[in-house]
Design an enzyme around this catalytic site. Structure first.
Site, PDB file in Angstrom:
ATOM      1  N   ASN A   1     -17.976  25.667 -24.876  1.00  0.00           N
ATOM      2  CA  ASN A   1     -18.616  24.646 -24.030  1.00  0.00           C
ATOM      3  C   ASN A   1     -18.279  24.837 -22.546  1.00  0.00           C
ATOM      4  O   ASN A   1     -17.140  25.134 -22.207  1.00  0.00           O
ATOM      5  CB  ASN A   1     -18.161  23.253 -24.468  1.00  0.00           C
ATOM      6  CG  ASN A   1     -18.626  22.916 -25.874  1.00  0.00           C
ATOM      7  OD1 ASN A   1     -19.691  23.365 -26.299  1.00  0.00           O
ATOM      8  ND2 ASN A   1     -17.820  22.169 -26.609  1.00  0.00           N
TER       9      ASN A   1
ATOM     10  N   SER B   1     -14.609  23.642 -29.503  1.00  0.00           N
ATOM     11  CA  SER B   1     -14.773  22.329 -30.121  1.00  0.00           C
ATOM     12  C   SER B   1     -13.733  22.196 -31.216  1.00  0.00           C
ATOM     13  O   SER B   1     -13.367  23.181 -31.853  1.00  0.00           O
ATOM     14  CB  SER B   1     -16.183  22.212 -30.701  1.00  0.00           C
ATOM     15  OG  SER B   1     -16.197  21.321 -31.794  1.00  0.00           O
TER      16      SER B   1
ATOM     17  N   TYR C   1      -9.463  -5.702  13.487  1.00  0.00           N
ATOM     18  CA  TYR C   1      -8.876  -5.255  12.232  1.00  0.00           C
ATOM     19  C   TYR C   1      -8.836  -6.383  11.207  1.00  0.00           C
ATOM     20  O   TYR C   1      -8.508  -7.531  11.518  1.00  0.00           O
ATOM     21  CB  TYR C   1      -7.442  -4.736  12.451  1.00  0.00           C
ATOM     22  CG  TYR C   1      -6.749  -4.397  11.145  1.00  0.00           C
ATOM     23  CD1 TYR C   1      -6.906  -3.146  10.573  1.00  0.00           C
ATOM     24  CD2 TYR C   1      -5.991  -5.347  10.459  1.00  0.00           C
ATOM     25  CE1 TYR C   1      -6.309  -2.835   9.359  1.00  0.00           C
ATOM     26  CE2 TYR C   1      -5.389  -5.054   9.243  1.00  0.00           C
ATOM     27  CZ  TYR C   1      -5.561  -3.781   8.697  1.00  0.00           C
ATOM     28  OH  TYR C   1      -4.978  -3.476   7.486  1.00  0.00           O
TER      29      TYR C   1
ATOM     30  N   SER D   1       0.837  -1.209   0.000  1.00  0.00           N
ATOM     31  CA  SER D   1       0.000   0.000   0.000  1.00  0.00           C
ATOM     32  C   SER D   1       0.865   1.250   0.000  1.00  0.00           C
ATOM     33  O   SER D   1       0.355   2.358  -0.050  1.00  0.00           O
ATOM     34  CB  SER D   1      -0.939   0.004   1.216  1.00  0.00           C
ATOM     35  OG  SER D   1      -0.198  -0.095   2.423  1.00  0.00           O
TER      36      SER D   1
ATOM     37  N   LYS E   1      -8.039   3.444   1.793  1.00  0.00           N
ATOM     38  CA  LYS E   1      -7.237   4.655   1.570  1.00  0.00           C
ATOM     39  C   LYS E   1      -7.477   5.309   0.227  1.00  0.00           C
ATOM     40  O   LYS E   1      -7.680   6.529   0.145  1.00  0.00           O
ATOM     41  CB  LYS E   1      -5.759   4.341   1.767  1.00  0.00           C
ATOM     42  CG  LYS E   1      -5.461   4.243   3.237  1.00  0.00           C
ATOM     43  CD  LYS E   1      -4.167   3.593   3.549  1.00  0.00           C
ATOM     44  CE  LYS E   1      -4.258   3.016   4.930  1.00  0.00           C
ATOM     45  NZ  LYS E   1      -5.208   1.870   5.026  1.00  0.00           N
TER      46      LYS E   1
ATOM     47  N   ASN F   1      -2.108  -1.683  13.464  1.00  0.00           N
ATOM     48  CA  ASN F   1      -3.566  -1.518  13.443  1.00  0.00           C
ATOM     49  C   ASN F   1      -4.017  -0.221  14.116  1.00  0.00           C
ATOM     50  O   ASN F   1      -4.875   0.485  13.589  1.00  0.00           O
ATOM     51  CB  ASN F   1      -4.248  -2.727  14.090  1.00  0.00           C
ATOM     52  CG  ASN F   1      -3.937  -4.013  13.332  1.00  0.00           C
ATOM     53  OD1 ASN F   1      -3.347  -3.961  12.246  1.00  0.00           O
ATOM     54  ND2 ASN F   1      -4.324  -5.155  13.886  1.00  0.00           N
TER      55      ASN F   1
ATOM     56  N   THR G   1     -40.316  25.610 -11.152  1.00  0.00           N
ATOM     57  CA  THR G   1     -40.534  24.277 -10.561  1.00  0.00           C
ATOM     58  C   THR G   1     -40.799  23.382 -11.770  1.00  0.00           C
ATOM     59  O   THR G   1     -41.362  23.853 -12.774  1.00  0.00           O
ATOM     60  CB  THR G   1     -41.741  24.230  -9.601  1.00  0.00           C
ATOM     61  OG1 THR G   1     -42.925  24.566 -10.323  1.00  0.00           O
ATOM     62  CG2 THR G   1     -41.569  25.188  -8.417  1.00  0.00           C
TER      63      THR G   1
ATOM     64  N   LYS H   1     -18.259  26.957 -31.159  1.00  0.00           N
ATOM     65  CA  LYS H   1     -18.642  26.448 -29.841  1.00  0.00           C
ATOM     66  C   LYS H   1     -17.865  27.049 -28.682  1.00  0.00           C
ATOM     67  O   LYS H   1     -16.677  27.315 -28.769  1.00  0.00           O
ATOM     68  CB  LYS H   1     -18.443  24.924 -29.798  1.00  0.00           C
ATOM     69  CG  LYS H   1     -19.406  24.173 -30.676  1.00  0.00           C
ATOM     70  CD  LYS H   1     -20.749  23.993 -30.024  1.00  0.00           C
ATOM     71  CE  LYS H   1     -20.724  22.758 -29.156  1.00  0.00           C
ATOM     72  NZ  LYS H   1     -21.971  22.604 -28.449  1.00  0.00           N
TER      73      LYS H   1
ATOM     74  N   GLU I   1     -19.293  21.146 -16.287  1.00  0.00           N
ATOM     75  CA  GLU I   1     -19.671  19.758 -16.581  1.00  0.00           C
ATOM     76  C   GLU I   1     -18.785  18.765 -15.830  1.00  0.00           C
ATOM     77  O   GLU I   1     -19.251  17.732 -15.357  1.00  0.00           O
ATOM     78  CB  GLU I   1     -19.574  19.492 -18.088  1.00  0.00           C
ATOM     79  CG  GLU I   1     -20.645  20.194 -18.893  1.00  0.00           C
ATOM     80  CD  GLU I   1     -20.389  20.082 -20.383  1.00  0.00           C
ATOM     81  OE1 GLU I   1     -21.222  19.506 -21.083  1.00  0.00           O
ATOM     82  OE2 GLU I   1     -19.331  20.563 -20.857  1.00  0.00           O
TER      83      GLU I   1
ATOM     84  N   GLN J   1      -7.251  -1.927   4.367  1.00  0.00           N
ATOM     85  CA  GLN J   1      -6.242  -1.234   3.571  1.00  0.00           C
ATOM     86  C   GLN J   1      -6.881  -0.586   2.337  1.00  0.00           C
ATOM     87  O   GLN J   1      -6.361   0.391   1.806  1.00  0.00           O
ATOM     88  CB  GLN J   1      -5.145  -2.229   3.158  1.00  0.00           C
ATOM     89  CG  GLN J   1      -4.009  -1.593   2.381  1.00  0.00           C
ATOM     90  CD  GLN J   1      -2.821  -2.523   2.279  1.00  0.00           C
ATOM     91  OE1 GLN J   1      -2.185  -2.849   3.270  1.00  0.00           O
ATOM     92  NE2 GLN J   1      -2.542  -2.983   1.071  1.00  0.00           N
TER      93      GLN J   1
HETATM   94  N1  ARG Z   1      -1.212  -1.148   5.426  1.00  0.00           N
HETATM   95  C1  ARG Z   1      -2.148  -1.585   6.393  1.00  0.00           C
HETATM   96  C2  ARG Z   1      -3.492  -0.858   6.217  1.00  0.00           C
HETATM   97  O1  ARG Z   1      -3.513   0.028   5.497  1.00  0.00           O
HETATM   98  C3  ARG Z   1      -1.630  -1.301   7.742  1.00  0.00           C
HETATM   99  C4  ARG Z   1      -2.157  -2.193   8.813  1.00  0.00           C
HETATM  100  C5  ARG Z   1      -1.720  -3.587   8.555  1.00  0.00           C
HETATM  101  N2  ARG Z   1      -1.943  -4.442   9.659  1.00  0.00           N
HETATM  102  C6  ARG Z   1      -1.799  -5.763   9.590  1.00  0.00           C
HETATM  103  N3  ARG Z   1      -1.983  -6.427  10.645  1.00  0.00           N
HETATM  104  N4  ARG Z   1      -1.531  -6.364   8.454  1.00  0.00           N
HETATM  105  O2  ARG Z   1      -4.460  -1.199   6.813  1.00  0.00           O
END
Ligand code: ARG
Length: 464
Positions: free
Chosen positions: A288, A280, A320, A26, A328, A113, A158, A286, A293, A325
């Site tokens: 636009n 355009s 957890y 990640s 994000k 975690n 309306t 044009k 939009e 993950q």
């Molecule tokens: N990269 C993980 C996340 O975004 C961090 C936590 C990972 N924890 C674990 N026990 N694998 O959640």
């Protein structure tokens, strides 16, 4: 990205395959959390030292090295490694590489975690504040403009059919109210984000004599989370933020849509300014409204991000799980989308040119003061339902004779009802219709001016 050997491999004899590494990393996106990760780590080691769990010298060594790492990251010198999986292990392994034994003590009494949740909350609180700042700026511009346009007459719709005349200022203040609710929802979301999970460790807390209040207050959190299982697994704050910002984006899409409609050459109530339009490649004439939009279109991905976050959490057992993950990218995208759209909208607003003559002309289409005429008859002691019928007949007359209500001679009007007198014209002109709606929330220019001032004062007081 380089390979270094990872921190979680204690019981493993084989290294992860490249495919597995690529799949589970990640760091490519969570490195965005570096600043908050380092802040969390510094608060943690200072607490460990204060509680005698590590020595002061170790804590200082760790803190100084973490600050160096921060510097390396910010100057682009830090080498992120996919093998170290995420932002947390990249920074921890760099720390160990830098200072050896002391660095190995950073993770005492802590888990990724509680760490990741702490980082995300700190990150989001900062972003909520910056989004609220942008919202304030947009709202100030809207209320300023509303004051200027408090007497500008436009058709109110309306069903997208002409309904009753309103002022453009009133319309702008309606937008301001929508965004004001967004602002308050975000402040509310901030309150629930403002809680520290740190110290919950993996899921059950830790056996070390930690001080959670201390880390929470060092990091600026309002309070500690009171259940460790909940603290490491909860992502309500992310969902709530995505929800508040999806509603905000839906509001921006509605506003953008009105801008698109109003700038159609067949209406031409406004001009969006060349900077925010494109041409355009085939049709030379044009212009636009692409920016409006795009804002309208981006409300789709904002809603998508909310649904993604909800589905990640659906049916997840405590505590957890690695599913988290996946929170994000939608969260980051939500932040980026909302911020960019607000920034663009803010820079587009001042350049919007208004064509009051075209708006006023459009307000004359479709007998928009018919309700006022019925209300006038009610004032003259005719029950509303009877008044409604009489006006229906008068409207039919204007249609057949291709005229406007206020242009019918008094003599003719009196054929429909003897109660009609010359004072009727104070009511059924556009100005008459508007000025009668003189109550809180009404569209009378005097009310709109007052409302604009009041709204601006409120916005200024909270951004002070
Ligand atoms: N990269 C993980 C996340 O975004 C961090 C936590 C990972 N924890 C674990 N026990 N694998 O959640």
């Amino acid at each position: 990205m380089i390979k270094k050997g990872n921190l979680w491999s204690g019981r493993f004899s084989a290294s992860p395959s490249d495919l597995m590494e690529k799949f589970s990393q990640s760091v490519s996106f969570d490195k965005r959390l570096y600043k908050h990760d380092i802040a969390g780590s510094i608060a943690h080691v200072e607490m460990l030292a204060a509680k005698g769990i590590i020595s002061n010298a170790e804590s200082e060594k760790i803190r100084d090295a973490l600050k160096e790492i921060l510097d390396e990251i910010e100057s682009g010198r830090f080498l992120w490694s996919v093998e170290q999986e995420d932002v947390h292990m990249n920074i921890e392994s760099a720390l160990i590489e830098k200072i050896g034994e002391a660095g190995k003590k950073l993770h005492t009494g802590r888990s990724r975690n509680d760490q990741v949740s702490t980082d995300m909350r700190l990150y989001l609180m900062e972003e909520i504040n910056s989004i609220c700042g942008l919202l304030n700026a947009v709202q100030l511009e809207l209320t300023h403009r509303a004051g200027q346009e408090s007497g500008t007459i436009m058709p109110g719709w309306t069903h997208m059919q002409p309904a009753q005349p309103v002022t453009f200022g009133h319309h702008l203040l309606a937008w301001n109210e929508m965004l004001d609710r967004d602002y308050r929802r975000l402040r509310d979301c901030y309150e629930r984000t403002n809680e520290s999970p740190l110290g919950s460790a993996a899921l059950a807390g830790t056996g070390y004599p930690i001080d959670r209040e201390m880390t929470a207050s060092r990091l600026g959190f309002g309070r500690v989370m009171v259940n460790s299982l909940d603290a490491v697994s909860d992502r309500d704050f992310a969902i709530e933020f995505a929800s508040c910002s999806a509603i905000l984006m839906i509001h921006l899409s509605r506003i953008a849509e009105e801008l698109v409609l109003w700038s159609m050459p067949s209406l031409e109530y406004i001009d969006l300014g060349e900077n925010f339009c494109t041409g355009s490649s085939i049709m030379p004439q044009k212009k636009n409204p692409d920016v409006a939009e795009l804002i309208r279109g981006k409300s789709g991905r904002a809603t998508g991000n909310l649904v993604t976050l909800l589905m990640i959490m659906k049916a997840q057992p405590l505590a957890y799980n690695r599913d988290n993950q996946e929170d994000k990218e939608p969260l980051f995208d939500q932040v980026d989308t909302v911020k960019t759209c607000l920034e663009v909208f803010l820079s587009m607003l001042p350049g919007i040119e208004v064509f009051p003559d075209n708006m006023a002309k459009a307000a004359l289409i479709g007998h928009q003061t018919a309700t006022d005429l019925a209300d006038y008859l009610v004032d003259k002691q005719i029950p509303f339902r009877d008044a409604y019928k009489i006006v229906g007949r008068i409207v039919a007359y204007t249609i057949w004779n291709n005229t406007h209500l206020h242009e019918i001679p008094l003599k003719k009007l009196r054929e429909f009802s003897e109660k009609i007198d010359s004072d009727v014209f104070e009511t059924i002109t556009l100005d008459g219709s508007l000025s009668r709606r003189n109550h809180v929330g009404g569209t009378a220019p005097i009310q709109v001016r007052k409302a604009a001032q009041k709204a601006a004062k409120k916005i200024k007081s909270r951004s002070a």
